[in-house]
Design a protein around this motif. Structure first.
Motif, PDB file in Angstrom:
ATOM      1  N   ARG A   1       8.939   2.481  -0.867  1.00  0.00           N
ATOM      2  CA  ARG A   1       9.223   1.454   0.242  1.00  0.00           C
ATOM      3  C   ARG A   1       9.472   2.153   1.602  1.00  0.00           C
ATOM      4  NH1 ARG A   1      13.797  -1.232  -0.975  1.00  0.00           N
ATOM      5  NH2 ARG A   1      14.275   0.256  -2.703  1.00  0.00           N
TER       6      ARG A   1
ATOM      7  N   GLU B   1       6.168   4.352  -6.569  1.00  0.00           N
ATOM      8  CA  GLU B   1       6.002   3.129  -5.245  1.00  0.00           C
ATOM      9  C   GLU B   1       6.940   3.733  -4.329  1.00  0.00           C
ATOM     10  OE1 GLU B   1       6.106  -1.565  -5.501  1.00  0.00           O
ATOM     11  OE2 GLU B   1       8.156  -0.696  -5.961  1.00  0.00           O
TER      12      GLU B   1
ATOM     13  N   THR C   1       4.886  -0.855   1.646  1.00  0.00           N
ATOM     14  CA  THR C   1       4.938  -0.507   0.542  1.00  0.00           C
ATOM     15  C   THR C   1       3.802   0.334  -0.081  1.00  0.00           C
ATOM     16  OG1 THR C   1       4.108  -2.399  -0.482  1.00  0.00           O
ATOM     17  CG2 THR C   1       6.587  -2.292  -0.419  1.00  0.00           C
TER      18      THR C   1
END
Length: 166
Positions: free
Chosen positions: A111, A109, A157
């Motif tokens: 950001r 993931e 994201t």
């Protein structure tokens, strides 16, 4: 004479009854028509209200749409490939990773700031091979900045999967 009078009164009563029924039917039809018109008006107003709400929330429409339609919220179809293309050259294979059985997947993931700068990264689904997970995270760190999508935006994201043999 008396029978004729009674017969005339019965006919008159039947005509009045028939006329009354006809008026009641006509009034019922009129009420149904008014109710249908009111229902149609309510539905039209409801649809207009839904359109206003969707417009306030950003609406839908293709990025290339003309007019007042808003853009799609998601990235373009090729964007994930461009992100992988930016990060993949920074993946440095070790002998241990090259000899992995199968093709483990590490899901990361990211950001990201509006300008594409990577603010944070984390493994959300491990490949089961710590060395591969660490290699992917180091590659993301080396990349530093991601390209913008075709519309100039960068999603805040995103989750990207990496395999050693891709």
């Amino acid at each position: 004479e008396k029978q004729q009078k009674e017969m005339l009164e019965r006919e008159k009563a039947e005509k009045e009854k028939a006329e009354k029924e006809r008026r009641e039917i006509a009034e019922a039809d009129k009420r149904k028509k008014q109710e249908a018109q009111q229902a149609a008006l309510r539905e039209k107003l409801r649809q207009e209200q839904l359109q206003r709400i969707q417009g306030a929330l950003g609406g839908t429409g293709a990025p290339s749409a003309t007019g007042t339609a808003a853009r799609d919220a998601g990235p373009s179809a090729s964007y994930a490939g461009r992100i992988k293309g930016r990060i993949k050259p920074n993946i440095v294979f070790t002998d241990e990773i090259q000899s992995l059985p199968g093709n483990p997947v590490a899901e990361v993931e990211l950001r990201v700031a509006p300008d594409g700068t990577i603010l944070g990264r984390r493994i959300i689904k491990s490949s089961g091979v710590d060395a591969w997970d660490e290699t992917v995270l180091r590659a993301v760190d080396r990349t530093g900045v991601l390209p913008r999508d075709t519309d100039g935006r960068v999603p805040p994201t995103m989750v990207i999967a990496f395999r050693p043999k891709d």
